[in-house]
Design a protein around this motif. Structure first.
Motif, short mmCIF file in Angstrom:
data_model
loop_
_atom_site.label_atom_id
_atom_site.label_comp_id
_atom_site.label_asym_id
_atom_site.label_seq_id
_atom_site.Cartn_x
_atom_site.Cartn_y
_atom_site.Cartn_z
N PHE A 185 44.49 45.98 44.72
CA PHE A 185 45.11 45.38 43.53
C PHE A 185 44.51 43.75 43.78
N THR A 186 44.32 43.27 42.55
CA THR A 186 43.86 41.78 42.37
C THR A 186 44.66 40.91 41.40
N ILE A 187 45.33 40.05 41.99
CA ILE A 187 45.96 39.24 41.12
C ILE A 187 45.28 38.02 40.48
N SER A 188 45.33 37.59 39.23
CA SER A 188 44.67 36.37 38.62
C SER A 188 45.34 35.54 37.59
N GLN A 189 45.11 34.74 37.03
CA GLN A 189 45.91 33.86 36.16
C GLN A 189 44.83 33.18 35.00
N ASP A 190 45.43 33.02 34.01
CA ASP A 190 44.93 32.20 32.87
C ASP A 190 45.85 31.50 32.34
N ASN A 191 45.85 30.19 32.81
CA ASN A 191 46.77 29.18 32.68
C ASN A 191 46.75 28.75 31.23
N SER A 192 45.72 28.93 30.72
CA SER A 192 45.59 28.24 29.12
C SER A 192 46.55 29.49 28.27
N LYS A 193 46.67 30.50 28.83
CA LYS A 193 47.62 31.41 28.25
C LYS A 193 48.93 31.76 28.83
N ASN A 194 49.29 31.17 29.62
CA ASN A 194 50.37 30.99 30.67
C ASN A 194 50.48 32.60 31.07
N THR A 195 49.61 33.17 31.42
CA THR A 195 49.67 34.56 31.85
C THR A 195 48.90 34.84 33.14
N VAL A 196 49.66 35.57 33.84
CA VAL A 196 49.30 36.22 35.22
C VAL A 196 48.86 37.77 35.00
N TYR A 197 47.80 38.28 35.63
CA TYR A 197 47.53 39.52 35.61
C TYR A 197 47.55 39.96 37.14
N ILE A 198 47.77 41.46 37.02
CA ILE A 198 47.58 42.37 38.27
C ILE A 198 46.55 43.45 37.87
N GLN A 199 45.30 43.31 38.25
CA GLN A 199 44.48 44.52 38.16
C GLN A 199 44.84 45.61 39.15
N MET A 200 44.87 46.76 39.02
CA MET A 200 45.28 47.78 39.82
C MET A 200 44.33 49.04 39.76
N ASN A 201 43.61 49.24 40.85
CA ASN A 201 42.51 50.21 40.95
C ASN A 201 42.97 51.31 42.10
N SER A 202 42.36 52.36 41.84
CA SER A 202 42.50 53.58 42.66
C SER A 202 43.88 53.89 42.87
N LEU A 203 44.68 54.04 41.60
CA LEU A 203 46.07 54.35 41.57
C LEU A 203 46.54 55.76 41.82
N GLN A 204 47.51 55.76 42.96
CA GLN A 204 47.91 57.05 43.35
C GLN A 204 49.18 57.14 43.05
#
Length: 128
Positions: free
Chosen positions: A68-87
């Motif tokens: 999992f990877t967390i990231s953010q785009d403060n210009s959009k007031n949005t935080v993301y979580i990229q989730m790979n290899s889900l089980q």
């Protein structure tokens, strides 16, 4: 008050990926860190990762480190979580949470008690 709205959940096959979004509104300028949690049926809420708003410093629980990877785009007031290899064991309701007090922002795995503002959650269902 800070309002948080999660989106991006849904069904996915094992081995697949999803990206969840957490969009903040209201007094979002007060946010100092945002975390992602999940809660499976019958289990306690589990902290996954968090990110500091200004420094973008991140922390991950061992259970998701490398997937999992967390990231953010403060210009959009949005935080993301990229989730790979889900089980299938990743099936849960996923929540984001925000903290406006820097001193309460975790520098390790986040715990629910450290956060005051919560979204309604988005369901992720992983099928085998």
């Amino acid at each position: 008050q800070v309002q948080l709205v999660e989106s991006g959940g849904g069904p996915v096959q094992a081995g697949g990926s999803l990206r969840l979004s957490c969009t903040a509104s209201g007094y979002n300028y007060r946010i100092r860190c945002i975390a992602w949690f999940r809660q499976a049926l019958g289990k306690e809420r589990e902290g996954l990762t968090n990110i500091f708003r200004r420094s973008s410093k991140t922390y991950y629980a061992d259970s998701v480190k490398g997937r999992f990877t967390i990231s953010q785009d403060n210009s959009k007031n949005t935080v993301y979580i990229q989730m790979n290899s889900l089980q299938p064991e990743d099936t849960a309701m996923y929540y984001c949470a925000a903290q406006t007090l820097l001193a309460r922002c975790p520098t390790t795995t986040p715990y629910p008690r450290q956060f005051d503002n919560w979204g309604q959650g988005t369901q992720v269902t992983v099928s085998s």
